[in-house]
Design an enzyme around this catalytic site. Structure first.
Site, PDB file in Angstrom:
ATOM      1  N   LEU A  70       0.682 -10.115  46.457  1.00 36.49           N
ATOM      2  CA  LEU A  70       0.743 -11.481  45.946  1.00 36.49           C
ATOM      3  C   LEU A  70       1.804 -11.635  44.875  1.00 36.49           C
ATOM      4  CD1 LEU A  70      -3.096 -12.163  45.635  1.00 36.49           C
ATOM      5  CD2 LEU A  70      -1.546 -13.015  47.396  1.00 36.49           C
ATOM      6  N   GLY A  71       2.108 -10.562  44.162  1.00 34.64           N
ATOM      7  CA  GLY A  71       3.110 -10.639  43.109  1.00 34.64           C
ATOM      8  C   GLY A  71       3.141  -9.369  42.291  1.00 34.64           C
TER       9      GLY A  71
ATOM     10  N   GLN B 102       2.228  -5.309  34.208  1.00 36.26           N
ATOM     11  CA  GLN B 102       1.256  -4.217  34.148  1.00 36.26           C
ATOM     12  C   GLN B 102       0.857  -3.683  35.514  1.00 36.26           C
ATOM     13  OE1 GLN B 102      -2.041  -5.568  31.787  1.00 36.26           O
ATOM     14  NE2 GLN B 102      -0.732  -6.393  30.192  1.00 36.26           N
ATOM     15  N   GLY B 103       1.428  -4.237  36.602  1.00 37.65           N
ATOM     16  CA  GLY B 103       1.092  -3.710  37.910  1.00 37.65           C
ATOM     17  C   GLY B 103       1.394  -4.688  39.023  1.00 37.65           C
TER      18      GLY B 103
ATOM     19  N   VAL C 210      -0.228  -6.983  42.350  1.00 29.33           N
ATOM     20  CA  VAL C 210      -1.465  -7.648  42.767  1.00 29.33           C
ATOM     21  C   VAL C 210      -1.456  -7.812  44.284  1.00 29.33           C
ATOM     22  CG1 VAL C 210      -2.922  -9.678  42.524  1.00 29.33           C
ATOM     23  CG2 VAL C 210      -1.574  -8.879  40.575  1.00 29.33           C
TER      24      VAL C 210
ATOM     25  N   ASP D 156      -1.098 -14.105  25.029  1.00 27.98           N
ATOM     26  CA  ASP D 156       0.031 -14.168  25.967  1.00 27.98           C
ATOM     27  C   ASP D 156      -0.115 -15.383  26.892  1.00 27.98           C
ATOM     28  OD1 ASP D 156       2.425 -13.435  27.075  1.00 27.98           O
ATOM     29  OD2 ASP D 156       1.573 -11.922  28.422  1.00 27.98           O
TER      30      ASP D 156
END
Length: 729
Positions: free
Chosen positions: A404-405, A409-410, A412, A523
């Site tokens: 998905l993107g 941080q990682g 998805v 954030d």
């Protein structure tokens, strides 16, 4: 006795090698015959076919049959033996009669070559009588001599002293000389006194002497010139030899060995028992199939001969029933062993996986997570621990088509759980010890949040090499994409923009004041706001969020957040307060109003920051010059101005003069209710209703709004009054 055994051993090897007629003894790709002569390696025709120049041979095809010549000493070859001998033809020259001693060399010198004159198979032959002949190994040493008696009527052809005699040759000689002298000069003799030459024993047997004139000479010494004779040369060639009790050749394959040949008195190589071929070639000794010929095995009639490498085995016949039992037992035993090995392997792998999972669980902060959640009222049971197998199946083993993107941080992935739920699986980057607290913090924070405008955390997986988080799936992507990459078929309307602002403000108000403990997101930006199927807003990505004590007013920490959204006061004090989230939300509101990005190089003349550009435009009374065209088209002037004024207050450089998120949420709800013609404000602190426009106006300055707007107080039903602004409807 020992000598007899060794001789029998060597003789047996000779017979085995002689039987190998089907094997090529030459180097691969090289000519292996010339006329009637076989050419074994190390001899060969051509530079690629012989071991060294001493073994170079040339085939003369001008004769029939063709003749083979040894190049190094220019002699014709009659045959070559792998047992260290080569039979050659030499020219025989006569002796000149004289009562004085004369010396002459016999044949060509072999000095410098690997060849020596065979002392076993050759002898010095003297034809003629009344001649004393001495054999010299060198110019000074006499090693033997003989003299034949004359009997012209003798029919003896054995050369045993009548008209012919022989002299034994010492071992290892490479050149010979003879000294001769006539004892009595018979005037009836021919001008020559006879011959002195080297000849091999085989030459005297069979028909060799007959073909070369020996028999005719002995029967009639005055019958013309004698001719040629054959002699045997010995040769040695070993690549690597060591001596342990006896000599052994060290070759690849260990199927050849060196031994002392008592027939030739030279050190030669042989193929081992059960092998045949050329021991001087790599892998030149091949296994003999003793079972293919009854003469090469000693199996009794009825026995089964089984060929082995280098040997054979005689097996006694067995009954069919016994064989069947043996086969069945062997198969069952093999199956049991395989089953046991399979089960053992499975258990070992399972144990290894378990150890790895426990290792990853600890490394990924599982113990820290248990400690954090055990100290809260939520408890660990509300955060489901998924297995790595479940999530691998849900994401089709993390197929690229499910992505998905990508985030900071990682990555998805979209997935579907076994119960049919669609989820978003966040596969974190490798978590270092410094980032472990951030990862665990996101789980702890989300486990404490229950709000319709905050992305719900279903659980996590810590037994993988990298940790995984499982969220509810939000189908319509990020707010950033809808603002800056609009879909022409379904654009972001003004109504949708104001509803998104209210949803985000309500979520942040809940985090700051209504959660178990105040939570600062730290954030807030348009990429961290997701839109569901009804385009309702969901706040996500709580990796950098912090829970704070109720009496704590700020956090002192390293710089976190995203440029363009970050509170300017944060750069000066490194203190993050709830007003820092208010500033970030103000930037998102300006994004919704203008459709521009938080940071852009196009605005270089007034600053790349959207917040700075917006505040400057407000001061210059150019607000409507920077608004998104759809906002200008769909939004009322009063409503747009009211929201812009609220955004300006959120972006105030002095954090103390910014409203709280609770105030922002109430004011946004108030603006919406004013648009609908009524105001209902619910206080979550004491659950009391306020039907007063004046109290609502205290937290908002409406001086900038058009005087045409009116406030109306309405009376709400009990069901309307009790509907919370921040919880699920």
């Amino acid at each position: 006795m020992r000598l007899s055994v060794i001789y029998l051993f060597v003789s047996t090897l000779c017979l085995m090698t002689s039987a190998a007629v089907a094997l090529s003894l030459a180097k691969r790709g090289c000519q292996d015959t010339c006329g009637n002569v076989t050419i074994p390696y190390p001899f060969g025709i051509g530079s690629e076919c012989y071991a060294n120049s001493s073994f170079a041979v040339v085939c003369d095809n001008s004769t029939n049959p063709a003749r083979l010549h040894l190049s190094s000493i220019q002699l014709e070859i009659l045959d070559i033996s792998l047992h260290g001998t080569v039979r050659v033809v030499q020219r025989v020259f006569p002796m000149t009669c004289s009562d004085e001693q004369k010396t002459q060399s016999l044949g060509k010198s072999l000095v410098g070559s690997p060849f020596t004159i065979s002392s076993i198979q050759n002898s010095l032959t003297v034809l003629g009588c009344r001649n004393s002949v001495w054999l010299r190994a060198n110019k000074t040493t006499i090693t033997g001599g003989c003299m034949a008696l004359c009997d012209y009527n003798s029919r003896d052809t054995s050369c045993n002293g009548i008209n012919c005699c022989k002299i034994t040759i010492p071992m290892g000689l490479q050149e010979l000389q003879v000294t001769y002298q006539s004892i009595a000069n018979d005037k009836n003799n021919t001008p020559f006194c006879g011959y002195a030459f080297l000849a091999d024993m085989k030459w005297f047997r069979e028909d060799y002497g007959k073909y070369n004139g020996l028999r005719s000479y002995l029967l009639d010494p005055f019958d013309g010139e004698f001719g040629n004779a054959s002699m045997v040369l010995e040769w040695e060639y070993a690549r690597s030899v060591k001596f342990i009790r006896s000599s052994f050749c060290v070759y690849p394959g260990d199927t050849s060995f060196a031994a002392f040949n008592y027939e030739t008195l030279s050190k030669v190589c042989y193929c081992d028992f059960g092998f045949e071929g050329n021991p001087y070639l790599p892998e030149g000794c091949q296994d003999i199939d003793e079972c293919g010929n009854s003469t090469t095995n000693s199996c009794s009639e009825g026995d089964t001969c089984v060929n082995r490498i280098g040997s054979y085995e005689c097996q006694k016949p067995k009954s069919r029933l016994k064989i069947a039992f043996i086969v069945i037992g062997s198969v069952l035993g093999a199956l049991i062993l395989l089953l046991g090995a399979w089960r053992s392997t499975k258990l070992i792998r399972k144990r290894i996986k378990g150890i790895r999972k426990r290792k990853f669980f600890k490394r990924n902060g599982g113990l820290l997570l248990e400690q954090q959640l055990s100290s809260t009222d939520n408890g660990l049971e509300k955060t489901k621990l998924f297995t790595s197998k479940e999530l691998a199946a849900a994401t089709d083993h993390y197929n690229e088509n499910r992505i998905l993107g990508h985030g900071g941080q990682g990555t998805v992935y979209k997935g579907m759980l076994a119960d049919g739920r669609i989820v978003a699986v966040k596969k974190s980057k490798r978590v270092d010890e410094d980032d472990l607290e951030v990862f665990i913090n996101e789980i702890v924070i989300l486990s404490q949040i229950n709000h319709r405008n905050v992305v719900k955390l279903h659980g996590c997986c810590l037994e993988n090499e990298v940790p995984l988080l499982v969220y509810e799936f939000i189908p319509n992507g990020t707010l950033f994409r809808h603002i800056h990459e609009p879909n022409e078929d379904f654009p972001l309307s003004w109504e949708m923009r104001t509803r998104i602002a209210r949803d985000v403000a309500g979520a942040l108000s809940y985090l700051h004041s209504a959660a178990y403990a105040p939570i600062y997101h730290r954030d807030i930006k348009s990429t961290n706001i997701l839109l569901d199927e009804k385009y309702g807003a969901k706040v996500s990505d709580f990796g950098t969020s912090k829970s704070v004590a109720i009496d704590q007013t700020h956090l002192t920490t390293r710089v976190l957040g995203t440029f363009g959204y970050l509170d300017p006061e944060y750069f000066q004090s490194s203190q993050f307060t709830e007003k820092s989230d208010v500033y970030s939300f103000g930037v998102v509101m300006v994004e919704l109003l203008t459709g521009e990005k938080a940071i852009s190089s196009v605005r270089a003349e007034v600053g790349k920051s959207l917040a700075t550009h917006f505040l400057h435009s407000m001061e210059e009374d150019h607000l409507f010059d920077i608004l998104d065209p759809r906002v200008l088209k769909e939004g009322s002037r009063e409503e747009v101005v009211a929201i812009a004024e609220l955004a300006r207050r959120c972006l105030h450089l002095n954090g103390k003069r910014r409203p709280t998120m609770k105030e922002v949420a109430v004011e946004l709800e108030g603006i919406q209710l004013l648009k609908e013609g009524s105001v209902v404000v619910q206080n979550h602190d004491n659950n009391r209703e306020y039907h007063s426009v004046h109290e609502f106006a205290e937290c908002y300055d409406f001086s900038a709004m058009s005087g045409s707007m009116h406030f109306h107080t309405i009376t709400a039903s009990s069901a309307e009054v009790e509907r919370p602004l921040l919880d699920e409807p």
